[in-house]
Scaffold this motif. Structure first.
Motif, PDB file in Angstrom:
ATOM      1  N   ALA A  90      41.551 -18.121  56.480  1.00 34.18           N
ATOM      2  CA  ALA A  90      42.338 -17.517  55.740  1.00 34.18           C
ATOM      3  C   ALA A  90      41.847 -17.246  54.078  1.00 34.18           C
ATOM      4  O   ALA A  90      42.202 -16.117  53.695  1.00 34.18           O
ATOM      5  CB  ALA A  90      43.619 -18.711  55.700  1.00 34.18           C
ATOM      6  N   GLN A  91      41.406 -18.568  53.583  1.00 33.53           N
ATOM      7  CA  GLN A  91      41.015 -18.062  52.076  1.00 33.53           C
ATOM      8  C   GLN A  91      39.634 -17.160  52.054  1.00 33.53           C
ATOM      9  O   GLN A  91      39.914 -16.117  51.161  1.00 33.53           O
ATOM     10  CB  GLN A  91      40.400 -19.243  51.432  1.00 33.53           C
ATOM     11  CG  GLN A  91      39.981 -19.268  50.129  1.00 33.53           C
ATOM     12  CD  GLN A  91      41.332 -18.966  49.206  1.00 33.53           C
ATOM     13  OE1 GLN A  91      42.322 -19.859  49.197  1.00 33.53           O
ATOM     14  NE2 GLN A  91      41.160 -17.906  48.140  1.00 33.53           N
ATOM     15  N   LEU A  92      38.859 -16.911  52.997  1.00 33.23           N
ATOM     16  CA  LEU A  92      37.970 -16.098  53.162  1.00 33.23           C
ATOM     17  C   LEU A  92      38.424 -14.521  52.930  1.00 33.23           C
ATOM     18  O   LEU A  92      38.058 -13.571  52.617  1.00 33.23           O
ATOM     19  CB  LEU A  92      36.789 -16.270  54.152  1.00 33.23           C
ATOM     20  CG  LEU A  92      35.832 -17.344  53.707  1.00 33.23           C
ATOM     21  CD1 LEU A  92      35.137 -17.817  54.947  1.00 33.23           C
ATOM     22  CD2 LEU A  92      35.046 -16.980  52.598  1.00 33.23           C
ATOM     23  N   GLU A  93      39.437 -14.650  54.288  1.00 32.80           N
ATOM     24  CA  GLU A  93      40.189 -13.284  54.199  1.00 32.80           C
ATOM     25  C   GLU A  93      40.869 -12.757  53.075  1.00 32.80           C
ATOM     26  O   GLU A  93      40.900 -11.713  52.555  1.00 32.80           O
ATOM     27  CB  GLU A  93      41.177 -13.435  55.574  1.00 32.80           C
ATOM     28  CG  GLU A  93      41.837 -12.147  55.753  1.00 32.80           C
ATOM     29  CD  GLU A  93      42.768 -12.148  56.957  1.00 32.80           C
ATOM     30  OE1 GLU A  93      43.624 -11.482  57.237  1.00 32.80           O
ATOM     31  OE2 GLU A  93      42.763 -13.328  57.848  1.00 32.80           O
ATOM     32  N   PHE A  94      41.725 -13.902  52.342  1.00 33.41           N
ATOM     33  CA  PHE A  94      42.375 -13.541  51.120  1.00 33.41           C
ATOM     34  C   PHE A  94      41.210 -12.829  49.967  1.00 33.41           C
ATOM     35  O   PHE A  94      41.719 -11.893  49.594  1.00 33.41           O
ATOM     36  CB  PHE A  94      43.084 -14.619  50.646  1.00 33.41           C
ATOM     37  CG  PHE A  94      44.009 -14.523  49.554  1.00 33.41           C
ATOM     38  CD1 PHE A  94      44.924 -13.855  49.475  1.00 33.41           C
ATOM     39  CD2 PHE A  94      43.458 -14.870  48.154  1.00 33.41           C
ATOM     40  CE1 PHE A  94      45.655 -13.596  48.261  1.00 33.41           C
ATOM     41  CE2 PHE A  94      43.770 -14.445  46.885  1.00 33.41           C
ATOM     42  CZ  PHE A  94      45.100 -14.098  46.999  1.00 33.41           C
ATOM     43  N   ASP A  95      40.145 -13.621  50.155  1.00 33.23           N
ATOM     44  CA  ASP A  95      39.081 -13.114  49.023  1.00 33.23           C
ATOM     45  C   ASP A  95      38.460 -11.930  49.574  1.00 33.23           C
ATOM     46  O   ASP A  95      37.698 -11.293  48.843  1.00 33.23           O
ATOM     47  CB  ASP A  95      38.000 -14.347  49.139  1.00 33.23           C
ATOM     48  CG  ASP A  95      38.750 -15.432  48.241  1.00 33.23           C
ATOM     49  OD1 ASP A  95      39.803 -15.476  47.541  1.00 33.23           O
ATOM     50  OD2 ASP A  95      38.230 -16.794  48.408  1.00 33.23           O
ATOM     51  N   SER A 113      36.107 -11.707  51.570  1.00 40.74           N
ATOM     52  CA  SER A 113      34.730 -12.201  52.020  1.00 40.74           C
ATOM     53  C   SER A 113      34.186 -12.340  53.231  1.00 40.74           C
ATOM     54  O   SER A 113      35.070 -13.338  53.775  1.00 40.74           O
ATOM     55  CB  SER A 113      34.577 -13.019  50.721  1.00 40.74           C
ATOM     56  OG  SER A 113      33.173 -13.364  50.777  1.00 40.74           O
ATOM     57  N   GLY A 154      31.997 -14.308  53.468  1.00 40.28           N
ATOM     58  CA  GLY A 154      31.293 -15.927  52.712  1.00 40.28           C
ATOM     59  C   GLY A 154      29.959 -15.914  53.172  1.00 40.28           C
ATOM     60  O   GLY A 154      29.569 -17.028  53.727  1.00 40.28           O
ATOM     61  N   ALA A 186      42.105 -22.751  57.408  1.00 36.44           N
ATOM     62  CA  ALA A 186      42.523 -22.582  55.925  1.00 36.44           C
ATOM     63  C   ALA A 186      41.186 -22.034  55.262  1.00 36.44           C
ATOM     64  O   ALA A 186      41.450 -21.169  54.469  1.00 36.44           O
ATOM     65  CB  ALA A 186      42.627 -23.920  55.159  1.00 36.44           C
ATOM     66  N   SER A 187      40.015 -22.418  55.520  1.00 39.81           N
ATOM     67  CA  SER A 187      38.795 -21.783  55.134  1.00 39.81           C
ATOM     68  C   SER A 187      38.951 -20.174  55.225  1.00 39.81           C
ATOM     69  O   SER A 187      38.422 -19.224  54.630  1.00 39.81           O
ATOM     70  CB  SER A 187      37.397 -22.247  55.594  1.00 39.81           C
ATOM     71  OG  SER A 187      37.740 -23.623  54.911  1.00 39.81           O
ATOM     72  N   ARG A 194      41.405 -27.497  58.613  1.00 42.87           N
ATOM     73  CA  ARG A 194      40.905 -27.303  57.471  1.00 42.87           C
ATOM     74  C   ARG A 194      39.725 -25.955  57.541  1.00 42.87           C
ATOM     75  O   ARG A 194      39.752 -25.201  56.541  1.00 42.87           O
ATOM     76  CB  ARG A 194      39.689 -28.327  57.368  1.00 42.87           C
ATOM     77  CG  ARG A 194      38.700 -28.265  56.045  1.00 42.87           C
ATOM     78  CD  ARG A 194      37.710 -29.152  55.873  1.00 42.87           C
ATOM     79  NE  ARG A 194      36.797 -29.073  57.106  1.00 42.87           N
ATOM     80  CZ  ARG A 194      36.008 -28.137  57.186  1.00 42.87           C
ATOM     81  NH1 ARG A 194      35.879 -27.251  56.284  1.00 42.87           N
ATOM     82  NH2 ARG A 194      35.080 -28.001  58.328  1.00 42.87           N
TER      83      ARG A 194
END
Length: 155
Positions: free
Chosen positions: A39-44, A46, A48, A36-37, A33
């Motif tokens: 990776a999502q921040l990197e994709f965005d 940001s 965060g 994944a968070s 989890r």
């Protein structure tokens, strides 16, 4: 009543081992989890707010490495303080990730990389530091980098 209690005891005996394995799987689920968070921040692209910096202090090495690498790929100068702390991590892979990340952020982190290099003993981390310094260094910094390149520990 005795049969009900016996059935309950048998049922609990059969279920409890399954509950233990679920409990043992939760740390892996939690790591996934967090990854994944990250990776999502990197994709965005940001940080965060403070989230990536918090992930960079996670107890699990793989989460810290992923967070530091994401900070470098995002190339946000706001990550420099967390990356500097990453250079002090007790785990070489984490320090190498921080070195990589600092090398990705234009015009920042060169001093921290040089300072870390003087005290670093692990060859893989020293190599990551030299590579990152090479990305950021100017012509005046060539002589020290050439001397480091001849270092047998880096080859």
């Amino acid at each position: 009543m005795k049969h009900v209690l016996a059935f309950a005891a048998v049922t609990v005996g059969l279920i409890m081992p399954g509950m233990v394995s679920v409990a043992e799987a939760n740390p892996n689920r939690e790591v996934r989890r967090k990854l994944a968070s990250v990776a999502q921040l990197e994709f965005d692209r940001s940080l965060g707010g403070q989230r990536l910096a918090d992930f960079a202090k996670d107890p699990r090495e793989e989460v810290r490495v992923a967070a530091l690498r994401a900070m470098g790929r995002i190339q946000d100068a706001g990550a420099v303080p967390a990356l500097g702390k990453g250079l002090e991590d007790p785990v070489p892979a984490v320090r190498a990730a921080a070195a990589f990340a600092l090398g990705q952020i234009p015009d920042l982190g060169l001093e921290a990389l040089g300072k870390a290099l003087t005290g670093e003993k692990d060859a893989s981390v020293r190599l990551a530091l030299v590579q990152s310094i090479g990305k950021r260094a100017g012509p005046a910094d060539a002589a020290p980098l050439v001397a480091l390149a001849k270092d047998a520990d880096l080859n």
